[in-house]
Design an enzyme around this catalytic site. Sequence first.
Site, PDB file in Angstrom:
ATOM      1  N   CYS A 114      -5.849 -10.344  12.829  1.00  0.00           N
ATOM      2  CA  CYS A 114      -5.657 -10.885  14.181  1.00  0.00           C
ATOM      3  C   CYS A 114      -4.212 -10.814  14.661  1.00  0.00           C
ATOM      4  CB  CYS A 114      -6.166 -12.319  14.263  1.00  0.00           C
ATOM      5  SG  CYS A 114      -7.927 -12.473  13.984  1.00  0.00           S
ATOM      6  N   HIS A 247      -2.348 -15.205  20.605  1.00  0.00           N
ATOM      7  CA  HIS A 247      -3.613 -14.673  20.091  1.00  0.00           C
ATOM      8  C   HIS A 247      -4.732 -15.614  20.529  1.00  0.00           C
ATOM      9  CE1 HIS A 247      -6.853 -13.377  17.656  1.00  0.00           C
ATOM     10  NE2 HIS A 247      -6.761 -14.361  16.781  1.00  0.00           N
ATOM     11  N   ASN A 277     -12.799 -14.442  20.221  1.00  0.00           N
ATOM     12  CA  ASN A 277     -11.663 -13.932  19.446  1.00  0.00           C
ATOM     13  C   ASN A 277     -11.895 -12.454  19.154  1.00  0.00           C
ATOM     14  OD1 ASN A 277      -9.802 -13.253  17.471  1.00  0.00           O
ATOM     15  ND2 ASN A 277     -10.148 -15.068  16.208  1.00  0.00           N
TER      16      ASN A 277
HETATM   17  N1  ACO Z   1     -22.670 -25.072  15.868  1.00  0.00           N
HETATM   18  C1  ACO Z   1     -23.007 -26.326  15.530  1.00  0.00           C
HETATM   19  N2  ACO Z   1     -22.506 -26.954  14.454  1.00  0.00           N
HETATM   20  C2  ACO Z   1     -21.618 -26.271  13.700  1.00  0.00           C
HETATM   21  C3  ACO Z   1     -21.236 -24.958  13.998  1.00  0.00           C
HETATM   22  C4  ACO Z   1     -21.806 -24.351  15.134  1.00  0.00           C
HETATM   23  N3  ACO Z   1     -21.497 -23.100  15.516  1.00  0.00           N
HETATM   24  N4  ACO Z   1     -20.337 -24.546  13.069  1.00  0.00           N
HETATM   25  C5  ACO Z   1     -20.164 -25.571  12.214  1.00  0.00           C
HETATM   26  N5  ACO Z   1     -20.945 -26.606  12.601  1.00  0.00           N
HETATM   27  C6  ACO Z   1     -21.079 -27.899  11.967  1.00  0.00           C
HETATM   28  C7  ACO Z   1     -20.662 -27.906  10.504  1.00  0.00           C
HETATM   29  O1  ACO Z   1     -21.719 -27.438   9.686  1.00  0.00           O
HETATM   30  C8  ACO Z   1     -20.344 -29.364  10.277  1.00  0.00           C
HETATM   31  O2  ACO Z   1     -21.557 -30.046  10.085  1.00  0.00           O
HETATM   32  P1  ACO Z   1     -21.650 -31.189   8.978  1.00  0.00           P
HETATM   33  O3  ACO Z   1     -20.652 -32.232   9.416  1.00  0.00           O
HETATM   34  O4  ACO Z   1     -23.077 -31.623   9.081  1.00  0.00           O
HETATM   35  O5  ACO Z   1     -21.290 -30.523   7.690  1.00  0.00           O
HETATM   36  C9  ACO Z   1     -19.778 -29.810  11.625  1.00  0.00           C
HETATM   37  O6  ACO Z   1     -20.197 -28.835  12.595  1.00  0.00           O
HETATM   38  C10 ACO Z   1     -18.286 -29.919  11.636  1.00  0.00           C
HETATM   39  O7  ACO Z   1     -17.766 -28.732  11.058  1.00  0.00           O
HETATM   40  P2  ACO Z   1     -16.224 -28.496  10.960  1.00  0.00           P
HETATM   41  O8  ACO Z   1     -15.971 -27.180  10.299  1.00  0.00           O
HETATM   42  O9  ACO Z   1     -15.558 -29.724  10.429  1.00  0.00           O
HETATM   43  O10 ACO Z   1     -15.883 -28.374  12.510  1.00  0.00           O
HETATM   44  P3  ACO Z   1     -14.462 -28.350  13.179  1.00  0.00           P
HETATM   45  O11 ACO Z   1     -14.402 -29.399  14.197  1.00  0.00           O
HETATM   46  O12 ACO Z   1     -13.373 -28.267  12.160  1.00  0.00           O
HETATM   47  O13 ACO Z   1     -14.499 -26.956  13.924  1.00  0.00           O
HETATM   48  C11 ACO Z   1     -13.876 -24.658  13.764  1.00  0.00           C
HETATM   49  C12 ACO Z   1     -14.749 -25.755  13.222  1.00  0.00           C
HETATM   50  C13 ACO Z   1     -14.143 -24.465  15.258  1.00  0.00           C
HETATM   51  C14 ACO Z   1     -14.223 -23.352  13.054  1.00  0.00           C
HETATM   52  C15 ACO Z   1     -12.400 -25.067  13.528  1.00  0.00           C
HETATM   53  O14 ACO Z   1     -12.176 -25.366  12.187  1.00  0.00           O
HETATM   54  C16 ACO Z   1     -11.466 -23.983  13.943  1.00  0.00           C
HETATM   55  O15 ACO Z   1     -11.262 -23.734  15.111  1.00  0.00           O
HETATM   56  N6  ACO Z   1     -10.833 -23.267  12.987  1.00  0.00           N
HETATM   57  C17 ACO Z   1     -10.024 -22.135  13.247  1.00  0.00           C
HETATM   58  C18 ACO Z   1     -10.866 -20.974  13.041  1.00  0.00           C
HETATM   59  C19 ACO Z   1     -10.513 -19.762  13.836  1.00  0.00           C
HETATM   60  O16 ACO Z   1     -10.138 -19.791  14.972  1.00  0.00           O
HETATM   61  N7  ACO Z   1     -10.710 -18.647  13.216  1.00  0.00           N
HETATM   62  C20 ACO Z   1     -10.560 -17.422  13.863  1.00  0.00           C
HETATM   63  C21 ACO Z   1     -10.090 -16.407  12.930  1.00  0.00           C
HETATM   64  S1  ACO Z   1      -8.447 -16.692  12.410  1.00  0.00           S
HETATM   65  C22 ACO Z   1      -7.476 -16.396  13.641  1.00  0.00           C
HETATM   66  O17 ACO Z   1      -7.804 -15.721  14.558  1.00  0.00           O
HETATM   67  C23 ACO Z   1      -6.205 -17.035  13.576  1.00  0.00           C
END
Ligand code: ACO
Length: 321
Positions: A114, A247, A277
């Site tokens: 990325c 990004h 993304n």
């Molecule tokens: N829909 C519904 N529920 C979901 C989904 C979804 N798509 N994905 C995860 N959940 C659930 C999980 O299973 C979890 O359930 P549980 O509590 O029963 O176990 C709950 O939602 C919370 O999950 P978390 O992972 O704690 O959710 P969080 O609020 O941290 O958000 C996210 C997750 C959006 C991925 C966040 O961690 C994030 O933005 N991370 C950065 C990731 C990113 O942007 N990556 C891109 C690539 S890297 C880059 O470009 C830099």
Amino acid sequence: MKYSRIIGTGGYLPEKVVTNDDLSKTLDTNDEWIRTRTGIRQRHVASPEQDTSDLALIASQRALASAGLAADDIDLIVVATTTPDMVFPSTACVLQDKLGINNGSAAFDVQAVCSGFIFALATADRMIVSGMAKNALVVGAETMTRTLDWTDRGTCVLFGDGAGALVLQASETPGVLSSHLHSEGRQRHILNVPGQIRDGKIYRSPFVYMDGGAVFRFAVRVLAESTEEALAHNGLQSADIDWLVPHQANSRIMDATAKKLSVPPEKVISTVAGQANTSAASIPLALDYGARQGCFKPGQLLALTAVGSGFAWGASLVRWG
Ligand code: ACO
């Protein structure tokens, strides 16, 4: 020449759009969860016939048209991609051929996931300043959706396909002011696609693995840090930033980065709602969006910053126009 300068931009998004509601038909997710956690409403998905180079081709043709250059004026192509057409040759070489360029100039890929576009821009900028090239095509192009497990709701909702390109030209007036690149390989376990081709088979998983929380924390820290490093290097402050072009990972990461830098939301280019993304394509697509919307005025200061798997990250400061 002392500088390289952006003289044209182009972008391309595949026709097929997949909305959050579309995903919720086959996946235990919903529009509200995706929007509030990421800001993403939809993503574009390449057709089975489209390779990454096909996306790059259209973005490049549009960038050349906006620069007023012919393909043969290009004497350097750098493509940032982590989803190349094939193992080899490079997507840049495929693109060179598809553009009809036959002038023997250099074309190669850089792979920093990325953050790839910042690495590509820094490479092309330094090659221009050192006299190795005059007109460079710098491209970020990805078909990230092909690396997704569509049953993994934690990752598949985040990514989309697309390509962005810009033409960088040797100049006596400032364009790219400086770029600052970093990597930390020991963090590679928090985000990866571990698969490899071995003995005619795919060995290890061919899908994106991500520890979302760890990625979030790392991203917010280094996006702000590298931007501050670039500002300090040029004797500037965050108040001097006219446009932050981060990004487009997700809106919460971008909002937190802007807040850390004290950049108000109205100075942040955001395309993530409509594109998700797109990895290395996200910054050139955002630049193309900002340019075509007439956001950027000549002489304005743009801060570009990106982070991706590796981990790899960096920032570039650019004077527009
Ligand atoms: N829909 C519904 N529920 C979901 C989904 C979804 N798509 N994905 C995860 N959940 C659930 C999980 O299973 C979890 O359930 P549980 O509590 O029963 O176990 C709950 O939602 C919370 O999950 P978390 O992972 O704690 O959710 P969080 O609020 O941290 O958000 C996210 C997750 C959006 C991925 C966040 O961690 C994030 O933005 N991370 C950065 C990731 C990113 O942007 N990556 C891109 C690539 S890297 C880059 O470009 C830099």
